[in-house]
Design a protein around this motif. Structure first.
Motif, PDB file in Angstrom:
ATOM      1  N   GLY A 117      10.842  15.145  10.981  1.00  0.00           N
ATOM      2  CA  GLY A 117      10.946  14.422  12.252  1.00  0.00           C
ATOM      3  C   GLY A 117      12.400  14.298  12.673  1.00  0.00           C
ATOM      4  N   ALA A 118      12.779  13.079  13.075  1.00  0.00           N
ATOM      5  CA  ALA A 118      14.152  12.863  13.548  1.00  0.00           C
ATOM      6  C   ALA A 118      15.096  12.430  12.429  1.00  0.00           C
ATOM      7  N   ASN A 119      14.633  12.522  11.175  1.00  0.00           N
ATOM      8  CA  ASN A 119      15.430  11.998  10.060  1.00  0.00           C
ATOM      9  C   ASN A 119      16.399  13.035   9.502  1.00  0.00           C
ATOM     10  N   PRO A 120      17.484  12.578   8.897  1.00  0.00           N
ATOM     11  CA  PRO A 120      18.381  13.531   8.240  1.00  0.00           C
ATOM     12  C   PRO A 120      17.710  14.165   7.020  1.00  0.00           C
ATOM     13  N   ALA A 121      18.206  15.319   6.621  1.00  0.00           N
ATOM     14  CA  ALA A 121      17.663  15.991   5.440  1.00  0.00           C
ATOM     15  C   ALA A 121      18.183  15.305   4.179  1.00  0.00           C
ATOM     16  N   PRO A 122      17.310  15.079   3.195  1.00  0.00           N
ATOM     17  CA  PRO A 122      17.777  14.480   1.939  1.00  0.00           C
ATOM     18  C   PRO A 122      18.412  15.520   1.022  1.00  0.00           C
ATOM     19  N   LEU A 123      19.330  15.061   0.184  1.00  0.00           N
ATOM     20  CA  LEU A 123      19.901  15.954  -0.839  1.00  0.00           C
ATOM     21  C   LEU A 123      19.019  16.007  -2.071  1.00  0.00           C
ATOM     22  N   ALA A 124      18.452  14.874  -2.435  1.00  0.00           N
ATOM     23  CA  ALA A 124      17.699  14.783  -3.693  1.00  0.00           C
ATOM     24  C   ALA A 124      16.726  13.611  -3.631  1.00  0.00           C
ATOM     25  N   PRO A 125      15.643  13.670  -4.419  1.00  0.00           N
ATOM     26  CA  PRO A 125      14.771  12.511  -4.518  1.00  0.00           C
ATOM     27  C   PRO A 125      15.439  11.410  -5.365  1.00  0.00           C
ATOM     28  N   PRO A 126      14.997  10.164  -5.305  1.00  0.00           N
ATOM     29  CA  PRO A 126      13.815   9.680  -4.608  1.00  0.00           C
ATOM     30  C   PRO A 126      13.974   9.666  -3.090  1.00  0.00           C
ATOM     31  N   ILE A 127      12.807   9.840  -2.429  1.00  0.00           N
ATOM     32  CA  ILE A 127      12.730   9.807  -0.967  1.00  0.00           C
ATOM     33  C   ILE A 127      11.567   8.876  -0.614  1.00  0.00           C
TER      34      ILE A 127
ATOM     35  N   SER B 214       0.864  -1.169   0.000  1.00  0.00           N
ATOM     36  CA  SER B 214       0.000   0.000   0.000  1.00  0.00           C
ATOM     37  C   SER B 214       0.908   1.229   0.000  1.00  0.00           C
ATOM     38  N   TRP B 215       0.827   2.028  -1.066  1.00  0.00           N
ATOM     39  CA  TRP B 215       1.768   3.153  -1.212  1.00  0.00           C
ATOM     40  C   TRP B 215       1.114   4.283  -1.992  1.00  0.00           C
ATOM     41  N   THR B 216       1.633   5.468  -1.801  1.00  0.00           N
ATOM     42  CA  THR B 216       1.174   6.618  -2.586  1.00  0.00           C
ATOM     43  C   THR B 216       2.387   7.232  -3.279  1.00  0.00           C
ATOM     44  N   ASP B 217       2.102   7.807  -4.430  1.00  0.00           N
ATOM     45  CA  ASP B 217       3.169   8.382  -5.253  1.00  0.00           C
ATOM     46  C   ASP B 217       3.063   9.901  -5.201  1.00  0.00           C
ATOM     47  N   THR B 218       3.816  10.515  -4.304  1.00  0.00           N
ATOM     48  CA  THR B 218       3.968  11.973  -4.246  1.00  0.00           C
ATOM     49  C   THR B 218       2.624  12.698  -4.322  1.00  0.00           C
ATOM     50  N   PRO B 219       1.768  12.521  -3.307  1.00  0.00           N
ATOM     51  CA  PRO B 219       0.443  13.141  -3.371  1.00  0.00           C
ATOM     52  C   PRO B 219       0.501  14.653  -3.593  1.00  0.00           C
ATOM     53  N   GLY B 220       1.530  15.319  -3.078  1.00  0.00           N
ATOM     54  CA  GLY B 220       1.617  16.775  -3.216  1.00  0.00           C
ATOM     55  C   GLY B 220       2.387  17.229  -4.455  1.00  0.00           C
ATOM     56  N   GLY B 221       2.702  16.294  -5.370  1.00  0.00           N
ATOM     57  CA  GLY B 221       3.361  16.642  -6.631  1.00  0.00           C
ATOM     58  C   GLY B 221       4.736  17.280  -6.437  1.00  0.00           C
ATOM     59  N   VAL B 222       5.123  18.055  -7.441  1.00  0.00           N
ATOM     60  CA  VAL B 222       6.459  18.658  -7.465  1.00  0.00           C
ATOM     61  C   VAL B 222       6.707  19.536  -6.234  1.00  0.00           C
ATOM     62  N   ASP B 223       5.665  20.242  -5.776  1.00  0.00           N
ATOM     63  CA  ASP B 223       5.845  21.104  -4.590  1.00  0.00           C
ATOM     64  C   ASP B 223       6.257  20.275  -3.376  1.00  0.00           C
ATOM     65  N   GLU B 224       5.704  19.073  -3.296  1.00  0.00           N
ATOM     66  CA  GLU B 224       6.061  18.226  -2.164  1.00  0.00           C
ATOM     67  C   GLU B 224       7.518  17.762  -2.278  1.00  0.00           C
ATOM     68  N   VAL B 225       7.949  17.423  -3.479  1.00  0.00           N
ATOM     69  CA  VAL B 225       9.357  17.050  -3.670  1.00  0.00           C
ATOM     70  C   VAL B 225      10.240  18.203  -3.207  1.00  0.00           C
ATOM     71  N   LEU B 226       9.902  19.405  -3.674  1.00  0.00           N
ATOM     72  CA  LEU B 226      10.732  20.571  -3.338  1.00  0.00           C
ATOM     73  C   LEU B 226      10.755  20.818  -1.840  1.00  0.00           C
ATOM     74  N   SER B 227       9.621  20.559  -1.175  1.00  0.00           N
ATOM     75  CA  SER B 227       9.581  20.814   0.278  1.00  0.00           C
ATOM     76  C   SER B 227      10.565  19.911   1.020  1.00  0.00           C
ATOM     77  N   TYR B 228      10.787  18.715   0.473  1.00  0.00           N
ATOM     78  CA  TYR B 228      11.735  17.802   1.138  1.00  0.00           C
ATOM     79  C   TYR B 228      13.183  18.227   0.893  1.00  0.00           C
ATOM     80  N   VAL B 229      13.458  18.813  -0.266  1.00  0.00           N
ATOM     81  CA  VAL B 229      14.854  19.176  -0.520  1.00  0.00           C
ATOM     82  C   VAL B 229      15.182  20.607  -0.078  1.00  0.00           C
ATOM     83  N   ASN B 230      14.133  21.431   0.143  1.00  0.00           N
ATOM     84  CA  ASN B 230      14.469  22.786   0.623  1.00  0.00           C
ATOM     85  C   ASN B 230      14.305  22.915   2.139  1.00  0.00           C
ATOM     86  N   GLY B 231      13.948  21.801   2.792  1.00  0.00           N
ATOM     87  CA  GLY B 231      13.949  21.787   4.249  1.00  0.00           C
ATOM     88  C   GLY B 231      12.651  22.237   4.886  1.00  0.00           C
TER      89      GLY B 231
END
Ligand SMILES: N[C@@H](CCC(=O)N[C@@H](CS)C(=O)NCC(=O)O)C(=O)O
Length: 241
Positions: A53-63, A31-48
């Motif tokens: 939570g307690a996880n390190p910040a990613p440099l780039a997708p995939p996440i 059971s999985w979802t593919d980036t429900p928030g689209g490109v904006d969601e990807v950007l939110s993960y790489v721009n901080g």
């Protein structure tokens, strides 16, 4: 797909490196979802700005976000190794040989990316066409046969079946290699069709993976995105038999 899915993939709306992860999730019927928030969601993960939570910040997708325990992880290989035992795709006793095969397939994927971006990802292909042509001439002549020989040899060396790389069941390494082959058929059709008859095991392997019922259903669905601006692109001038 439900909002209560077990896994969330955060990736661009292209096959790209996300596809290795999508194929494994689909194989297992996870059971999985593919980036429900689209490109904006990807950007939110790489721009901080995303809640990490307690996880390190990613440099780039995939996440990957594991919704059950809050783990957020980037780097394709790390994600595959994290998911594989949970999805029954880790190769069991041969998990390190499975890792060898997967990492080799991911190296091949990186080299495919360099055919159109040999100088840098920040530049357009049109700004590096001469270098791309030089790089790709060597890639077609030396590197595609070298990697395909590795695949064909190791399919043949698996004493349990020549249809998977390790053991008697499919692993994430098979999905890495299948996806790279599929992308190469798209990007380098002339070269691939010229080379394929040289190898005994590759076509049966490719067809076997593609015909797994869940994978066949996935490939026929809208969840499988078309090749466009990712690793696998078609530039007629880069493909020769
Ligand atoms: N080694 C990394 C490479 C990650 C990567 O290059 N991601 C691409 C998309 S496939 C990206 O968006 N990169 C942006 C960047 O590197 O700034 C992995 O396998 O996850």
């Amino acid at each position: 797909m439900s909002n209560n899915a077990d896994y969330k993939l955060i990736y661009w709306p292209i096959p790209g490196r996300g596809e290795f992860i999508r194929l494994c999730l689909e194989h297992a019927g996870a059971s999985w979802t593919d980036t429900p928030g689209g490109v904006d969601e990807v950007l939110s993960y790489v721009n901080g700005s995303a809640d990490l939570g307690a996880n390190p910040a990613p440099l780039a997708p995939p996440i990957l976000k594991d919704e059950k325990n809050g783990v957020i992880l980037s780097q394709t290989a790390a994600i595959l190794m994290y998911m594989a035992p949970k999805l029954g795709l880790d190769g069991g006793k041969q998990h390190m040989h499975t890792a060898q095969h997967a990492l080799t397939g991911l190296d091949f994927n990186d080299e495919v990316h360099n055919t159109h971006h040999p100088i840098g990802s920040a530049l357009y292909y049109e700004d590096q066409k001469n270098e791309a042509a030089r790089y790709t001439e060597v890639f077609r002549r030396e590197r595609i046969p070298k990697f395909l020989t590795y695949l064909d040899t190791n399919l043949g060396r698996n004493t349990q079946t020549d249809k998977h790389l390790t053991g008697d069941s499919i692993t994430y390494a098979d999905y890495v290699w299948w996806q790279v082959l599929d992308g190469l058929f798209y990007s380098f059709p002339k070269r691939m069709h010229a080379l394929l008859p040289t190898y005994t095991n590759i076509k049966p392997f490719y067809d076997n993976i593609k015909s797994q019922p869940r994978i066949a259903a996935y490939l026929a669905s809208e969840r499988r995105l078309p090749y466009s601006q990712g690793v696998f692109r078609y530039y007629a001038e880069l493909d020769k038999a």
